[in-house]
Design a protein around this motif. Structure first.
Motif, PDB file in Angstrom:
ATOM      1  N   VAL A  36       0.848  -1.193   0.000  1.00 46.02           N
ATOM      2  CA  VAL A  36       0.000   0.000   0.000  1.00 46.02           C
ATOM      3  C   VAL A  36       0.884   1.244   0.000  1.00 46.02           C
ATOM      4  CG1 VAL A  36      -1.783   1.264   1.248  1.00 46.02           C
ATOM      5  CG2 VAL A  36      -1.823  -1.237   1.200  1.00 46.02           C
ATOM      6  N   LEU A  37       0.558   2.184  -0.874  1.00 45.86           N
ATOM      7  CA  LEU A  37       1.327   3.431  -0.980  1.00 45.86           C
ATOM      8  C   LEU A  37       0.446   4.622  -0.641  1.00 45.86           C
ATOM      9  CD1 LEU A  37       3.420   2.789  -4.197  1.00 45.86           C
ATOM     10  CD2 LEU A  37       4.339   3.372  -1.950  1.00 45.86           C
ATOM     11  N   LEU A  38       0.846   5.357   0.383  1.00 45.36           N
ATOM     12  CA  LEU A  38       0.148   6.572   0.790  1.00 45.36           C
ATOM     13  C   LEU A  38       1.107   7.752   0.658  1.00 45.36           C
ATOM     14  CD1 LEU A  38      -1.549   5.261   4.067  1.00 45.36           C
ATOM     15  CD2 LEU A  38      -2.440   5.165   1.747  1.00 45.36           C
ATOM     16  N   CYS A  39       0.577   8.900   0.267  1.00 44.81           N
ATOM     17  CA  CYS A  39       1.402  10.098   0.078  1.00 44.81           C
ATOM     18  C   CYS A  39       1.207  11.076   1.233  1.00 44.81           C
ATOM     19  CB  CYS A  39       1.044  10.786  -1.236  1.00 44.81           C
ATOM     20  SG  CYS A  39       1.952  12.333  -1.510  1.00 44.81           S
ATOM     21  N   PRO A  40       2.269  11.377   2.000  1.00 47.27           N
ATOM     22  CA  PRO A  40       2.201  12.416   3.024  1.00 47.27           C
ATOM     23  C   PRO A  40       2.334  13.780   2.347  1.00 47.27           C
ATOM     24  CG  PRO A  40       4.389  11.460   3.010  1.00 47.27           C
ATOM     25  CD  PRO A  40       3.605  10.742   1.947  1.00 47.27           C
ATOM     26  N   LEU A  41       1.227  14.400   2.070  1.00 46.85           N
ATOM     27  CA  LEU A  41       1.175  15.561   1.188  1.00 46.85           C
ATOM     28  C   LEU A  41       1.936  16.776   1.707  1.00 46.85           C
ATOM     29  CD1 LEU A  41      -2.619  15.397   0.310  1.00 46.85           C
ATOM     30  CD2 LEU A  41      -0.766  15.245  -1.378  1.00 46.85           C
ATOM     31  N   VAL A  42       2.615  17.461   0.791  1.00 46.37           N
ATOM     32  CA  VAL A  42       3.126  18.797   1.097  1.00 46.37           C
ATOM     33  C   VAL A  42       1.951  19.769   1.074  1.00 46.37           C
ATOM     34  CG1 VAL A  42       5.400  18.325   0.134  1.00 46.37           C
ATOM     35  CG2 VAL A  42       3.621  19.301  -1.338  1.00 46.37           C
ATOM     36  N   THR A  43       2.139  20.927   1.679  1.00 39.99           N
ATOM     37  CA  THR A  43       1.109  21.973   1.673  1.00 39.99           C
ATOM     38  C   THR A  43       1.604  23.154   0.851  1.00 39.99           C
ATOM     39  OG1 THR A  43       0.382  21.337   3.902  1.00 39.99           O
ATOM     40  CG2 THR A  43      -0.324  23.494   3.091  1.00 39.99           C
ATOM     41  N   PRO A  44       1.037  23.386  -0.332  1.00 45.03           N
ATOM     42  CA  PRO A  44       1.474  24.527  -1.146  1.00 45.03           C
ATOM     43  C   PRO A  44       1.017  25.851  -0.516  1.00 45.03           C
ATOM     44  CG  PRO A  44       0.274  22.883  -2.452  1.00 45.03           C
ATOM     45  CD  PRO A  44       0.029  22.570  -1.016  1.00 45.03           C
ATOM     46  N   PHE A  45       1.873  26.857  -0.639  1.00 40.85           N
ATOM     47  CA  PHE A  45       1.551  28.186  -0.123  1.00 40.85           C
ATOM     48  C   PHE A  45       1.652  29.226  -1.231  1.00 40.85           C
ATOM     49  CE2 PHE A  45       3.579  26.168   3.723  1.00 40.85           C
ATOM     50  CZ  PHE A  45       2.419  26.038   4.456  1.00 40.85           C
ATOM     51  N   THR A  46       0.791  30.225  -1.146  1.00 41.83           N
ATOM     52  CA  THR A  46       0.903  31.418  -1.969  1.00 41.83           C
ATOM     53  C   THR A  46       1.091  32.588  -1.018  1.00 41.83           C
ATOM     54  OG1 THR A  46      -0.514  30.518  -3.692  1.00 41.83           O
ATOM     55  CG2 THR A  46      -0.227  32.899  -3.675  1.00 41.83           C
ATOM     56  N   ASP A  47       2.278  33.159  -1.002  1.00 43.08           N
ATOM     57  CA  ASP A  47       2.589  34.214  -0.030  1.00 43.08           C
ATOM     58  C   ASP A  47       2.289  33.709   1.380  1.00 43.08           C
ATOM     59  OD1 ASP A  47       3.407  35.954  -2.056  1.00 43.08           O
ATOM     60  OD2 ASP A  47       1.353  36.627  -2.393  1.00 43.08           O
ATOM     61  N   GLU A  48       1.271  34.267   2.030  1.00 41.38           N
ATOM     62  CA  GLU A  48       0.986  33.902   3.412  1.00 41.38           C
ATOM     63  C   GLU A  48      -0.230  33.003   3.553  1.00 41.38           C
ATOM     64  OE1 GLU A  48       3.044  34.582   5.896  1.00 41.38           O
ATOM     65  OE2 GLU A  48       4.304  35.463   4.332  1.00 41.38           O
ATOM     66  N   THR A  49      -0.753  32.482   2.466  1.00 42.25           N
ATOM     67  CA  THR A  49      -1.954  31.655   2.536  1.00 42.25           C
ATOM     68  C   THR A  49      -1.703  30.261   1.973  1.00 42.25           C
ATOM     69  OG1 THR A  49      -2.740  32.375   0.360  1.00 42.25           O
ATOM     70  CG2 THR A  49      -3.402  33.702   2.263  1.00 42.25           C
ATOM     71  N   VAL A  50      -2.553  29.326   2.365  1.00 47.50           N
ATOM     72  CA  VAL A  50      -2.520  27.984   1.783  1.00 47.50           C
ATOM     73  C   VAL A  50      -3.119  28.058   0.387  1.00 47.50           C
ATOM     74  CG1 VAL A  50      -3.444  25.643   1.944  1.00 47.50           C
ATOM     75  CG2 VAL A  50      -2.632  26.809   4.004  1.00 47.50           C
ATOM     76  N   ASP A  51      -2.406  27.524  -0.582  1.00 48.32           N
ATOM     77  CA  ASP A  51      -2.874  27.533  -1.974  1.00 48.32           C
ATOM     78  C   ASP A  51      -3.711  26.276  -2.192  1.00 48.32           C
ATOM     79  OD1 ASP A  51      -3.267  27.614  -4.698  1.00 48.32           O
ATOM     80  OD2 ASP A  51      -1.199  28.166  -5.178  1.00 48.32           O
ATOM     81  N   THR A  52      -5.014  26.377  -1.907  1.00 49.72           N
ATOM     82  CA  THR A  52      -5.883  25.207  -2.022  1.00 49.72           C
ATOM     83  C   THR A  52      -6.062  24.778  -3.478  1.00 49.72           C
ATOM     84  OG1 THR A  52      -7.808  26.686  -1.906  1.00 49.72           O
ATOM     85  CG2 THR A  52      -7.131  25.597   0.137  1.00 49.72           C
ATOM     86  N   ASP A  53      -5.966  25.724  -4.413  1.00 46.40           N
ATOM     87  CA  ASP A  53      -6.060  25.342  -5.827  1.00 46.40           C
ATOM     88  C   ASP A  53      -4.890  24.440  -6.222  1.00 46.40           C
ATOM     89  OD1 ASP A  53      -8.392  26.772  -6.219  1.00 46.40           O
ATOM     90  OD2 ASP A  53      -7.369  28.572  -6.954  1.00 46.40           O
TER      91      ASP A  53
END
Length: 303
Positions: free
Chosen positions: A18-35
């Motif tokens: 089983v392969l699971l990905c521990p996701l990175v969190t993208p940021f745009t300036d000071e916010t989380v880039d949810t897109d």
């Protein structure tokens, strides 16, 4: 307390690692880039990876606000379009805080929670560590995976503690990011077959699966899930020579940069190099990958 669902991720019933990905969190300036996060999850989901672990160490969880954690988990769930499992990080130093973070993860749609040892004030006895995990699990809204990462918590989870907790109905597995292969082997021997044990060191994935691990929660799947899927296929086919060669040439060099410079920056650099992210911005106190590290990562991914 929610009883864990029966699923196909246990090491006795799965026919492949089983392969699971521990996701990175993208940021745009000071916010989380949810897109950007949504696009990353969609891209990885399409490869056939089994699941995601948002809000973990690779996701810079210590630099996220409670609201940001919720949005990261929601975005992951919403974009896991192929039925992937979502195990949300729930790091906390207090039992009540951990329970509340797990409740938030459940409300956001996660399937389970990943819970490391308390940090800052390390347990003064293994009994205290056992009590912490059991107290959280007693009231948790989701099944719990223990998270052994002594580089961040200051203490390894003793094998006897994991063994004792493996009988708790709401503790269903463990991610071992200790890098201690002998300890990992001991945990496998001490726990029942339906207790999931995941390797968190990408460079120990092949040998861990060979001795019975459920699979891996491997950071470099953020950038090169296809490599890990190739490795998993080689293992299923019994071609351990090919699996080991792929691990050694395509995984180990980048993982070693992560050990030296930090995994969140290095994983983002690799994801940018592989075209899955457009920004490798990280939040303080982390800094971006060195010029030398970027060059090595790009060289490995270009071959």
């Amino acid at each position: 307390m929610q009883e864990p669902d029966q699923n196909d991720l246990h090491r006795t019933t799965t026919s492949h690692p089983v392969l699971l990905c521990p996701l990175v969190t993208p940021f745009t300036d000071e916010t989380v880039d949810t897109d950007a996060l949504g696009q990353l999850v969609e891209s990885l989901a399409a490869t056939g990876i089994d699941g995601f672990v948002p809000c973990g160490t690779s996701g810079e969880v210590a630099s996220l606000t409670p609201e940001e954690r919720r949005r990261v988990i929601e975005t992951t769930v919403e974009n896991s379009s192929h039925g992937q499992t979502v195990i949300a990080g729930a790091a906390a130093t207090a039992v009540r805080s951990a329970v509340e973070r797990i409740e938030s993860a459940a409300a956001a749609g996660a399937d389970a929670a990943l819970l490391p040892s308390p940090y800052y004030h390390a347990p003064n006895s293994p009994a205290g560590l056992k009590q912490f995990f059991a107290a959280v699990a007693d009231d948790a809204a989701l099944p719990i995976y223990l998270y052994d990462i002594p580089s961040c918590t200051g203490q390894q989870i003793p094998t006897e503690v994991t063994e004792a907790l493996s009988s708790h109905p709401n503790i269903v597995g463990l991610k071992d990011s200790s890098g201690d292969y002998e300890h990992f082997s001991a945990v496998l021997r001490a726990t029942p077959d339906d207790f999931d044990v995941y390797q968190g060191f990408d460079t120990q994935f092949v040998q861990s699966v060979q001795i019975g691990a459920t699979g891996g929660i491997c950071g470099l799947t953020n950038a090169t899930p296809e490599i890990f899927l190739d490795v998993a296929t080689a293992i299923v086919e019994g071609n351990y020579e090919r699996a080991a060669r792929l691990q050694q040439t395509a995984i180990t060099p980048i993982f070693d940069v992560g050990l030296e410079e930090g995994f969140a920056p290095v994983l983002k650099t690799a994801a940018v190099a592989s075209g899955r992210l457009s920004s490798h911005h990280v939040r303080p106190p982390l800094i971006e990958t060195s010029t030398e590290g970027v060059a090595l990562i790009e060289d490995v991914l270009s071959t």
